[in-house]
Design an enzyme around this catalytic site. Sequence first.
Site, mmCIF file in Angstrom:
data_model
loop_
_atom_site.group_PDB
_atom_site.id
_atom_site.type_symbol
_atom_site.label_atom_id
_atom_site.label_comp_id
_atom_site.label_asym_id
_atom_site.label_seq_id
_atom_site.Cartn_x
_atom_site.Cartn_y
_atom_site.Cartn_z
ATOM 1 N NE ARG A 101 2.646 -2.643 -14.048
ATOM 2 C CZ ARG A 101 1.896 -3.911 -13.696
ATOM 3 N NH1 ARG A 101 2.911 -3.809 -12.189
ATOM 4 N NH2 ARG A 101 0.622 -3.519 -13.388
ATOM 5 C CE LYS B 217 -7.620 2.711 -14.354
ATOM 6 N NZ LYS B 217 -7.062 2.444 -13.327
ATOM 7 C CB SER C 255 2.721 -5.804 -8.150
ATOM 8 O OG SER C 255 1.479 -6.236 -8.876
ATOM 9 C CD GLU D 35 -4.730 2.163 -10.051
ATOM 10 O OE1 GLU D 35 -4.414 0.635 -10.723
ATOM 11 O OE2 GLU D 35 -5.183 2.755 -10.841
ATOM 12 N N GLY D 36 -5.840 -2.062 -9.184
ATOM 13 C CA GLY D 36 -5.488 -3.807 -8.800
ATOM 14 C C GLY D 36 -6.242 -5.007 -9.676
ATOM 15 C CE LYS E 47 -8.304 1.771 -17.569
ATOM 16 N NZ LYS E 47 -8.010 1.559 -18.737
ATOM 17 N NE ARG F 197 1.298 -6.389 -15.685
ATOM 18 C CZ ARG F 197 0.386 -6.341 -15.819
ATOM 19 N NH1 ARG F 197 -1.089 -5.937 -14.742
ATOM 20 N NH2 ARG F 197 0.418 -5.027 -16.349
ATOM 21 C CG ASN G 261 -0.874 0.415 -12.349
ATOM 22 O OD1 ASN G 261 -1.561 -0.158 -11.821
ATOM 23 N ND2 ASN G 261 0.553 -0.224 -13.569
ATOM 24 C CD GLU H 175 -3.816 0.081 -14.851
ATOM 25 O OE1 GLU H 175 -5.090 0.365 -14.133
ATOM 26 O OE2 GLU H 175 -3.410 -0.657 -13.975
#
Length: 476
Positions: A126, A307, A152, A370-371, A366, A452, A147, A145
């Site tokens: 994604r 990253k 998710s 992740e997360g 950064k 989002r 992923n 970024e």
Amino acid sequence: MAQRIPEEVILNSALVENLANEAKDIALHQGVLMRLQESPNSSEIVTFAPFTLFPTPVPEAVFHQALAVQKHYNVLVDRISQDADFLKDALSSTIAVDDFTARLFRIHEQILKEGQSQSIVLGLNRSDYMLDQKEDDTSSLKQIEINTIAASFGGLSSRTPDVHRLILKLAGRPEESQRILDNNPAAGLAAGLAKAWELYGSEKAVVMFLVEETQRNIFDQRCVEYELWKRNIPTMRKRFDDVSATGSLDQDKRLFVDGKEVAVVYFRNGYMPDNYTSEQCWEARLLMERSMAIKCPDIRTHLTGTKKVQQVLARPGVLEKFFPGQPGVVEQIRVTFAGLYTLDMGPEGDKTVEMALAAPDRFVLKPQREGGGNNIYGSEICQVLDQVKGSVERTAYILMDKITPVPVQNYLLRQNGTLKISQCLSELGVFGAYVRRGKDMVMNKCVGHLLRTKSSEHSDGGVAAGVAVLDNPLLI
């Protein structure tokens, strides 16, 4: 960005309160669900996943630009993952100071030494963007970024379009309701898993979802899992501990977990240091990587999503290496890059430090994580860089231009949350799925999107982190 839900709707408190109550029931009915924080491993009591009351306006041209470039990003990720020398050079400074990336890289090196057991590669990724507003009022798509592991909300974002369509109809906006696009990333992600499973060539072998200890977001994953069930593809859900306790390889390196042969390992875990609670977890990861099972992602593709690789790709001439003789593709990708700057030791990294300390509000610092919730902003950038600017510890980070979208008014609906109008910022994610067998790309698709939205008072964090909420684009 223009506000396209009229103010007489957004500012009508009686209407908004009624719509919010209806919206929660609609979300529950549509299956936009999460487990409770207090009981994350039980489905006895669930709630709606947080979402916006209204869809957010997104310029149509920018939206389609993000979709159009996704297949090129799929190819880019795949080509980087096959270039061991590039990964080694790109990550050499990072693995010297970042233990987590170093552990992953050691597994990668061991697999290189032993040789790949599986020539079939599955990528489900994604790419996330925001709209950067310039002083001349033009806006451009900029990547935050990509992923490459455990991307998710492909499941729940397949369920949200009908929620906003019904809300808009209730609000007396039927025309806008027709502008909410169909979206089914769950089916597209499952199609990638299904193709990999089919190529593995054993009907009895399973797709194993490698899941976290705490599974509050299980329904997002179930959307994808049930799409596999529709295709009569067997699945199972296991944790690192299960693989550690019951996992083994036979003489042909076929992976067995709990007595079942595993065709595909779909990682919905393993992307953060905290996911590896013991040495046994790391041993389980190595066992899976060494096996004939198709990994989504394999260790090389996981490392491609760091990253540091993102920052190195922004250097002049690097994209051209992966797309020789394709200047149009290079430009399509490069135009989505924000400014990215190295913090490696040396004059270039020193210049980056000076630039960040002089104007910290212009940048994001950064780490290789992740997360959500890991990035550093504003005065905190100065605090961190003052501590590490003279040491190699700074190479654990990259610096990126801060993207400045225009806030839009909306209501963020959460369990037991206060109904209030917020200034909101949105992030557009685009899902990609690809399958390669040897040198042949047998699938390469853009399979859907995710919007989002969060209050502008929050700098960082996603839906699972409790900051952002699910949304839909209203194309304008």
